[in-house]
Each structure stands twice: as C-alpha cells, then as structure tokens.
Write a protein that holds these residues in place. Sequence first.
Motif, PDB file in Angstrom:
ATOM      1  N   MET A  89       0.825  -1.225   0.003  1.00  0.00           N
ATOM      2  CA  MET A  89      -0.056  -0.104  -0.060  1.00  0.00           C
ATOM      3  C   MET A  89       1.008   1.171  -0.029  1.00  0.00           C
ATOM      4  SD  MET A  89      -3.021  -1.001   2.636  1.00  0.00           S
ATOM      5  CE  MET A  89      -4.097   0.221   2.300  1.00  0.00           C
ATOM      6  N   VAL A  90       1.734   1.250   0.833  1.00  0.00           N
ATOM      7  CA  VAL A  90       2.780   2.281   0.890  1.00  0.00           C
ATOM      8  C   VAL A  90       3.584   2.421  -0.873  1.00  0.00           C
ATOM      9  CG1 VAL A  90       4.954   3.196   1.762  1.00  0.00           C
ATOM     10  CG2 VAL A  90       3.367   2.203   3.213  1.00  0.00           C
ATOM     11  N   THR A  91       3.848   1.548  -1.210  1.00  0.00           N
ATOM     12  CA  THR A  91       4.569   1.744  -2.384  1.00  0.00           C
ATOM     13  C   THR A  91       3.558   2.057  -3.630  1.00  0.00           C
ATOM     14  OG1 THR A  91       6.059  -0.286  -1.985  1.00  0.00           O
ATOM     15  CG2 THR A  91       5.708   0.137  -4.274  1.00  0.00           C
ATOM     16  N   LYS A  99      -6.083   2.913  -6.875  1.00  0.00           N
ATOM     17  CA  LYS A  99      -6.823   1.618  -7.000  1.00  0.00           C
ATOM     18  C   LYS A  99      -6.001   0.512  -6.716  1.00  0.00           C
ATOM     19  CE  LYS A  99      -9.399   3.152 -11.454  1.00  0.00           C
ATOM     20  NZ  LYS A  99      -9.711   3.039 -12.634  1.00  0.00           N
ATOM     21  N   LEU A 100      -4.782   0.603  -6.928  1.00  0.00           N
ATOM     22  CA  LEU A 100      -3.932  -0.494  -6.317  1.00  0.00           C
ATOM     23  C   LEU A 100      -3.718  -0.413  -4.671  1.00  0.00           C
ATOM     24  CD1 LEU A 100      -1.221  -1.030  -9.085  1.00  0.00           C
ATOM     25  CD2 LEU A 100      -3.203  -2.574  -8.814  1.00  0.00           C
ATOM     26  N   GLY A 105      -5.176  -2.783   0.073  1.00  0.00           N
ATOM     27  CA  GLY A 105      -6.181  -2.690   1.434  1.00  0.00           C
ATOM     28  C   GLY A 105      -7.358  -3.799   1.518  1.00  0.00           C
ATOM     29  N   PHE A 106      -7.926  -4.124   0.574  1.00  0.00           N
ATOM     30  CA  PHE A 106      -8.863  -5.128   0.581  1.00  0.00           C
ATOM     31  C   PHE A 106      -8.173  -6.581   1.089  1.00  0.00           C
ATOM     32  CE2 PHE A 106     -10.835  -9.039  -1.504  1.00  0.00           C
ATOM     33  CZ  PHE A 106     -12.229  -9.009  -0.759  1.00  0.00           C
ATOM     34  N   TYR A 107      -7.128  -6.856   0.323  1.00  0.00           N
ATOM     35  CA  TYR A 107      -6.449  -7.917   0.506  1.00  0.00           C
ATOM     36  C   TYR A 107      -5.855  -8.126   2.136  1.00  0.00           C
ATOM     37  CZ  TYR A 107      -6.121  -8.862  -4.358  1.00  0.00           C
ATOM     38  OH  TYR A 107      -6.424  -8.867  -5.876  1.00  0.00           O
TER      39      TYR A 107
END
Length: 126
Positions: A89-91, A99-100, A105-107
């Motif tokens: 998420m940080v990357t 979107k990624l 975040g969902f994972y």
Amino acid sequence: MDLALWIAAAVLAVVALLGGISKTFIPKARLDAMDGTWTTATGAGPVKALGVLELIAAVGLIVPPLVGIAPVLVPVTATCWVVLMIGAMVTHARLGQPKLVALTGFYLAVALFIAWGRFVLEPFGA
C-alpha cells in the motif's frame, strides 16, 4: 465461521499463488512492460524474492491444516501477509496508484480476518 475462514484463506491463497507465479517465473522485462511502475524501479532479485514469499504464503494459508502439521502457521502467514500488504500500500501510494492501494487494502482486510479468526474466534484444534 470456520467455512468463512476457509473461503477467505482460499481466496487469499489464490491471490498469493498468482502473484507469486507472475513475479517468480515471468521475466522482469516482461513484468516491466505489463506493470510498468514499481518493478521498473526495482531490481530483478527483490521482485523474484517477493514472488517466492507469495508462493510460500499460498502454501502457508492452506496446507498446514490439511496435513495436520502446525496449523498455527495459517494465522501466522496471514499476519505476515498483513505486513506485506502494508508495504504494498505504501509503495502504490507513493506511485500515485489509488486503485492498487484500495485493492491491497482489501487483501490486507481479508488477511486480518483470517489472522483474527484463526488466532481468536476459531483456532484449529480447539
């Protein structure tokens, strides 16, 4: 609850397996062309290492309780996946990929559900 945890673990294992296969077995130049962002700024070694970690995670989410050896590895693996997704998420946030960020975040949320479920709500062998 047990069924929901198994389904969540299976979904996350498939995600990890597909990600691991792509990062481990697809040449980096091809990944750069497909992904075009984070892999271009990263060497081939770290990309392959991440792929191997994802393959290990896929195994760790499903195999231990099936073979009856160290099923505690499922919530441990899910916890490790949470850490991995925080990094992802940080990357993606740094690269301006909202979107990624949302997808990872969902994972992360699925992995938290598995870790909490298998450590607290419905541990194996309880």
